[in-house]
Design a protein around this motif. Structure first.
Motif, PDB file in Angstrom:
ATOM      1  N   LEU A   1       8.759  13.538 -13.422  1.00  0.00           N
ATOM      2  CA  LEU A   1       8.184  12.769 -12.316  1.00  0.00           C
ATOM      3  C   LEU A   1       8.580  13.445 -11.018  1.00  0.00           C
ATOM      4  CD1 LEU A   1       6.790  10.157 -11.223  1.00  0.00           C
ATOM      5  CD2 LEU A   1       9.053   9.091 -11.254  1.00  0.00           C
ATOM      6  N   ALA A   2       7.594  13.895 -10.261  1.00  0.00           N
ATOM      7  CA  ALA A   2       7.851  14.587  -9.001  1.00  0.00           C
ATOM      8  C   ALA A   2       7.137  13.872  -7.867  1.00  0.00           C
ATOM      9  CB  ALA A   2       7.381  16.032  -9.081  1.00  0.00           C
ATOM     10  N   THR A   3       7.810  13.719  -6.734  1.00  0.00           N
ATOM     11  CA  THR A   3       7.240  12.970  -5.617  1.00  0.00           C
ATOM     12  C   THR A   3       7.773  13.504  -4.295  1.00  0.00           C
ATOM     13  OG1 THR A   3       6.928  10.730  -4.733  1.00  0.00           O
ATOM     14  CG2 THR A   3       9.086  11.246  -5.690  1.00  0.00           C
ATOM     15  N   GLY A   4       7.093  13.132  -3.221  1.00  0.00           N
ATOM     16  CA  GLY A   4       7.574  13.540  -1.912  1.00  0.00           C
ATOM     17  C   GLY A   4       8.737  12.694  -1.427  1.00  0.00           C
ATOM     18  N   ARG A   5       8.641  11.397  -1.646  1.00  0.00           N
ATOM     19  CA  ARG A   5       9.719  10.472  -1.288  1.00  0.00           C
ATOM     20  C   ARG A   5       9.937   9.538  -2.468  1.00  0.00           C
ATOM     21  NH1 ARG A   5      11.961   9.044   3.466  1.00  0.00           N
ATOM     22  NH2 ARG A   5      10.303  10.111   4.627  1.00  0.00           N
ATOM     23  N   LEU A   6      11.126   9.547  -3.022  1.00  0.00           N
ATOM     24  CA  LEU A   6      11.406   8.812  -4.240  1.00  0.00           C
ATOM     25  C   LEU A   6      11.549   7.323  -3.979  1.00  0.00           C
ATOM     26  CD1 LEU A   6      11.978   8.993  -7.268  1.00  0.00           C
ATOM     27  CD2 LEU A   6      14.391   9.373  -6.712  1.00  0.00           C
ATOM     28  N   SER A   7      10.784   6.525  -4.716  1.00  0.00           N
ATOM     29  CA  SER A   7      10.897   5.070  -4.690  1.00  0.00           C
ATOM     30  C   SER A   7      11.457   4.628  -6.032  1.00  0.00           C
ATOM     31  CB  SER A   7       9.528   4.424  -4.459  1.00  0.00           C
ATOM     32  OG  SER A   7       9.574   3.038  -4.750  1.00  0.00           O
ATOM     33  N   PRO A   8      12.709   4.152  -6.069  1.00  0.00           N
ATOM     34  CA  PRO A   8      13.285   3.723  -7.347  1.00  0.00           C
ATOM     35  C   PRO A   8      12.443   2.681  -8.075  1.00  0.00           C
ATOM     36  CG  PRO A   8      15.015   3.930  -5.712  1.00  0.00           C
ATOM     37  CD  PRO A   8      13.712   4.097  -4.979  1.00  0.00           C
ATOM     38  N   SER A   9      11.819   1.763  -7.326  1.00  0.00           N
ATOM     39  CA  SER A   9      11.030   0.713  -7.982  1.00  0.00           C
ATOM     40  C   SER A   9       9.772   1.286  -8.627  1.00  0.00           C
ATOM     41  CB  SER A   9      10.653  -0.378  -6.973  1.00  0.00           C
ATOM     42  OG  SER A   9       9.812   0.129  -5.960  1.00  0.00           O
ATOM     43  N   VAL A  10       9.106   2.240  -7.964  1.00  0.00           N
ATOM     44  CA  VAL A  10       7.923   2.873  -8.549  1.00  0.00           C
ATOM     45  C   VAL A  10       8.317   3.702  -9.767  1.00  0.00           C
ATOM     46  CG1 VAL A  10       6.113   4.589  -8.185  1.00  0.00           C
ATOM     47  CG2 VAL A  10       6.577   2.877  -6.422  1.00  0.00           C
ATOM     48  N   ALA A  11       9.403   4.477  -9.635  1.00  0.00           N
ATOM     49  CA  ALA A  11       9.874   5.285 -10.759  1.00  0.00           C
ATOM     50  C   ALA A  11      10.214   4.398 -11.952  1.00  0.00           C
ATOM     51  CB  ALA A  11      11.085   6.110 -10.345  1.00  0.00           C
ATOM     52  N   GLU A  12      10.808   3.241 -11.690  1.00  0.00           N
ATOM     53  CA  GLU A  12      11.158   2.317 -12.768  1.00  0.00           C
ATOM     54  C   GLU A  12       9.900   1.837 -13.488  1.00  0.00           C
ATOM     55  OE1 GLU A  12      13.824  -1.743 -13.419  1.00  0.00           O
ATOM     56  OE2 GLU A  12      13.058  -1.245 -11.425  1.00  0.00           O
TER      57      GLU A  12
END
Length: 340
Positions: A104-115
């Motif tokens: 999972l790669a992103t510009g700004r990490l959102s823990p809730s979205v990643a979860e």
């Protein structure tokens, strides 16, 4: 300057790992020897169970179906899409899934979205009996647009060498059986989005009468996983060949398993095409040839079955309440698909 001022939040990364550790651990099977957070995932093959083991692996992504997830704000289904796609890609060779790794790669990490994403990955792993033993979450500011990410994964499975399904037993006269898809699965979304969202300006929350639901719900229908259904048939060696209908559609995927001297004749109209496909074809004036080599057209998996095995295969599918159709036959000719 601190790393955070450059756009990378280590604390958010640690919080993401904390959230997903228990989710991943719930998928662990007997062969897993490592914990989430290790530098590498460890998996032990039981010599008593895995005889003449051949490892089978595949890697894939979700494609631009992710754009629909971003637009709807729903992130709990695409992880299962990813796992099912990868598992389907190895089951066609007779392989049982062992373990999975995600990226999972992103510009700004959102823990809730990643979860949410990893929750979907874990659900797909549990449904297919494989373990999520590791992966990577990368925060790369300036590389991805705001609130967007990419998702990819790798599956590793095994098959006994003598039981590999290679398609070499396929002969003219064999039947071609189609199993129902659940819509677009994970292919053709660039064309679907262009036609439906850009050109026709339909809204994802718009109720579409032909579909019986909102457009967003239709486009986020999960990619079906066929392993639990097909495992008994694979173990019984009832199938001569299988083709996962992904990018390239019905035109380009089945020939990948055909031996020399064999071609497929597929009868158009022998199965019901889900309404999302005629909608795209009509609104986009998409040529039929393009439809057939872009989308699955309602057939997510093709089985090649000897005529004398058809009754047993049919009984299993009906007992499992599976929708299936005899959509064609194997004919003499160069590997390819002809529509009749």
């Amino acid at each position: 300057m601190e790393y955070k001022s450059a756009g990378v939040d280590i604390d958010a990364g640690n919080e993401t790992v904390r959230r997903i550790t228990s989710i991943a651990r719930a998928t662990f099977t007997r062969g897993v020897l490592s914990e989430i957070g290790s530098f590498g995932g460890l998996f032990q093959l039981d010599r008593d169970r895995y005889r003449e083991p051949v490892l089978v692996s595949s890697a894939d992504g979700v494609g631009t179906k992710l754009k629909v997830a971003f637009m709807t704000g729903r992130h709990d289904t695409i992880g299962a899409d990813l796992v099912n796609h990868c598992v389907n890609d190895i089951l066609v060779q007779g392989a049982e899934p062992l373990f999975f790794l995600d990226y999972l790669a992103t510009g700004r990490l959102s823990p809730s979205v990643a979860e949410q994403v990893v929750t979907g990955v874990a659900r797909g792993c549990r449904e297919n009996g494989c373990a999520l033993i590791g992966g990577e979450t990368a925060e790369m500011p300036g590389f991805y647009p705001e609130n967007e990410y990419d998702l990819a994964g790798t599956i590793v499975g095994w098959v006994r060498r003598r039981n590999i399904i290679s398609g070499d037993r396929i002969r003219p006269g064999d039947a071609v059986v189609g199993l129902a898809s659940a819509g677009l699965h994970t292919n053709g979304y660039s064309l679907a989005r262009k036609v439906l969202l850009e050109n026709s300006r339909l809204k994802l929350d718009e109720q579409i009468s032909q579909l019986g639901c909102t457009l967003g719900k239709e486009l986020l229908r999960p990619h079906r996983g066929y392993w639990p259904l097909l495992r008994p048939l694979i173990k019984a060696r009832s199938l001569k060949g299988l083709a996962h209908i992904t990018g390239g559609g019905l035109t380009e995927n089945p020939p990948r398993i055909l031996p020399a001297g064999c071609a497929l004749e597929i009868k158009l109209g022998s199965w019901p095409v889900p309404p999302i496909f005629p909608l795209i074809e009509r609104l986009g004036s998409v040529p039929q040839d393009d439809m057939l080599r872009t989308f699955n057209m309602g057939i997510g998996m093709v089985l090649i079955v000897a005529e004398d095995q058809l009754p047993a295969v049919g009984r299993h599918l009906r007992k499992s309440r599976e929708k299936f159709w005899i959509v064609g036959r194997v004919a003499r000719g160069r590997p390819g698909v002809t529509y009749v």
